[in-house]
Write an enzyme that holds these catalytic residues in place. Structure first.
Site, short mmCIF file in Angstrom:
data_model
loop_
_atom_site.label_atom_id
_atom_site.label_comp_id
_atom_site.label_asym_id
_atom_site.label_seq_id
_atom_site.Cartn_x
_atom_site.Cartn_y
_atom_site.Cartn_z
N SER A 22 0.83 -1.20 0.00
CA SER A 22 0.00 0.00 0.00
C SER A 22 0.87 1.26 0.00
CB SER A 22 -0.96 -0.04 1.19
OG SER A 22 -1.98 0.92 1.03
N ASP A 61 -0.02 -4.06 -4.09
CA ASP A 61 -1.20 -3.20 -4.23
C ASP A 61 -0.89 -1.78 -3.73
OD1 ASP A 61 -3.71 -3.24 -5.45
OD2 ASP A 61 -4.74 -3.17 -3.53
N ARG A 72 5.99 8.72 -7.08
CA ARG A 72 5.41 7.41 -6.75
C ARG A 72 6.46 6.34 -7.05
NH1 ARG A 72 4.92 5.25 -11.67
NH2 ARG A 72 4.27 6.57 -13.43
N ASP A 103 13.27 3.17 -9.85
CA ASP A 103 13.69 3.19 -8.45
C ASP A 103 14.56 2.01 -8.04
OD1 ASP A 103 12.29 5.58 -8.07
OD2 ASP A 103 10.42 4.51 -7.64
N HIS A 119 -7.54 -5.78 -1.01
CA HIS A 119 -6.32 -4.97 -0.91
C HIS A 119 -5.17 -5.82 -0.36
CE1 HIS A 119 -4.00 -1.38 -0.90
NE2 HIS A 119 -4.12 -1.09 0.39
#
Length: 499
Positions: free
Chosen positions: A168, A194, A208, A213, A279
């Site tokens: 998350s 997720d 984000r 990354d 989720h």
């Protein structure tokens, strides 16, 4: 009506809107602009609220402190082994969730691939208004990067041996750690489970988690269903490989009708577990890949779930398929790959994917509406009465493609049995018999005839040759069965009797 995703989404969306309004903030990616930078500059690494825990023989975490080399020895850090760090997400109650300890145990249960297992505990910064927690993700990411730089400088531990697993909001924390670590080399791998959608969907890669990354970034999307303009999990691709189990929108077994089963498993926490089921499914799919290393779930490159449901995307050529979870094949790509798969509603989640292509001869002037079941006989197992419904009426010489998933490995497919379930078919049984066993030279009546069947197994990439009718029919008042095989009737007569 799907109430469980609706309830969770509405609760989250309302919470975000209320909190944003109360703090005079807008629901835009602006938290990562100048105002966020100003907040971060007021905090120094000496005031860290993030704790870094390492897990040894027990699940009792031992805290590692930057610039305190003795804590590495006390906590049993092994610089010759890779480091896997778990990063949790937003917290409503300020308590670390149970899945964390399950993942710690699963990571430590890999004797063939031992690793250092750590946790980024930022619960004091995550247990806040959602918009504030979002803003804190960049700060926590910088603190994680500081830890990794310190390990490099103090014990020559390479960042390329680091795997961050973020759930998350934790997925974006991982991304900020990777983008802020500095230098020419990158973190080895980041897995986004997720990754959170609100305030991140549609934002630039620098705001984000993104493929830039780490050397390799994989992401699992499990709750992207949108309500009130927001989805709990991010929809857009954010990695080199992005996996969308069951389409990524919502997960099987997570409907509120499953509440009674969840009560048996989780007691008083059943409602909470049901609400966040889809989720958190990303986490349990990842844990499942660790616990069932011999039966990895396979996913396939595809444009969307609709095409995948037609069985059109079961190719593994040129990197078009990959295993979901810990044992993913790490192949960085210049462009994100979207992969789809079907899973079961509980662990073990793996299913076996088959594409069926069927051609009919329709001797009527209008499409015939019908449904049927298929029983499959393989070299290992057999599956009985799988229901098949073709959405539109059947036309002559048109190829119908659809996906079938099985919970067990039946081996090489050697025989199929059809059972028609439509009175219109019974009305034309005589014509079908004439066509397959043509003992009559009289005029044929209009009817529906199976022409060819082709099957492809996704997991093995094996294709069955065109199946031919065995010429054996088993008809009753409203049902008619037919056997198909790619060998002779005599050879498979005993096998046919088993079906």
């Amino acid at each position: 009506m799907d109430t469980s995703p609706l309830c969770f989404s509405i609760l989250l969306v309302l919470c975000i809107f209320i909190q944003s309004s109360a703090h005079g903030q807008s629901l835009k990616p602006e938290p990562f602009g100048r105002r966020a930078q100003a907040v971060e500059t007021n905090k120094t690494l000496h005031e860290m609220k993030t704790r870094f825990l390492l897990f040894g023989e027990t699940n009792q975490g031992c805290q590692i402190r930057i610039n305190h080399l003795d804590t590495l020895q006390e906590c049993g850090f092994n610089s010759s082994l890779p480091l896997v760090m778990i990063i949790h997400g937003w917290s409503v109650d300020g308590i670390l969730e149970n899945w964390i300890w399950q993942m710690v145990a699963a990571l430590k249960s890999q004797p063939a691939q031992p690793v250092n297992v750590g946790l980024v505990d930022w619960i004091t910064l995550a247990h806040d208004h959602y918009t504030i927690a979002v803003r804190n993700t960049r700060l926590v990411g910088k603190e994680v990067a500081a830890l990794l730089r310190w390990l490099e400088e103090s014990v020559q531990f390479s960042r390329s041996h680091v795997h961050l697993i973020g759930y998350s909001l934790g997925a974006h924390v991982s991304g900020f750690a990777g983008s802020s670590i500095g230098g020419t080399r990158k973190i080895g791998r980041i897995t986004g489970l997720d990754a959170a959608g609100p305030l991140f969907e549609g934002s630039s890669p620098s705001n984000r988690l993104s493929p830039d990354d780490a050397n390799f970034v994989d992401a699992i999307h499990t709750f992207t269903r949108e309500h009130m303009g927001l989805s709990v999990g991010i929809k857009q691709p954010i990695g080199h490989y992005d996996f969308y189990p069951n389409g990524g929108s919502f997960q099987p077994g997570c409907h509120f009708l499953e509440l009674y089963r969840h009560i048996a498993q989780h007691g008083f926490n059943a409602i909470t577990q049901t609400i966040k089921c889809s989720h958190e499914r990303s986490v349990h799919l990842f844990i499942d890949s660790l616990l069932h290393a011999g039966t990895q779930s396979m996913a396939y490159l595809c444009g969307d779930m609709n095409s995948f449901s037609q069985g059109l995307c079961l190719s593994c050529k040129k990197g078009r398929c990959n295993t979901l979870g810990y044992h993913v094949r790490q192949e960085p790509r210049s462009k994100s790959k979207r992969l789809f798969l079907v899973t079961r509603d509980q662990s073990p989640f793996k299913v076996y994917h088959y594409q069926f292509k069927i051609q009919f001869i329709n001797q009527t002037q209008t499409p015939i509406q019908t449904s049927f079941t298929m029983s499959l006989l393989g070299t290992k197992e057999k599956m009985q009465k799988i229901p098949i419904t073709l959405g539109k009426g059947i036309l002559s010489n048109k190829t119908y493609s659809f996906l079938i998933t099985l919970d067990v490995d039946i081996g090489r497919l050697i025989m199929i049995k059809f059972r028609w379930e439509n009175s219109a078919v019974w009305a034309n049984v005589w014509n079908t018999v004439q066509t397959i066993i043509p003992w009559s030279t009289g005029p044929r009546h209009s009817g529906l005839i199976l022409k060819t069947i082709r099957v492809k197994a996704g997991e093995t990439q094996q294709r069955s040759p065109n199946m031919i009718s065995l010429g054996r029919l088993n008809c009753s008042l409203l049902f008619c069965s037919e056997l198909f095989s790619h060998d002779s009737l005599a050879h498979w007569s005993s096998a046919a009797s088993e079906l």
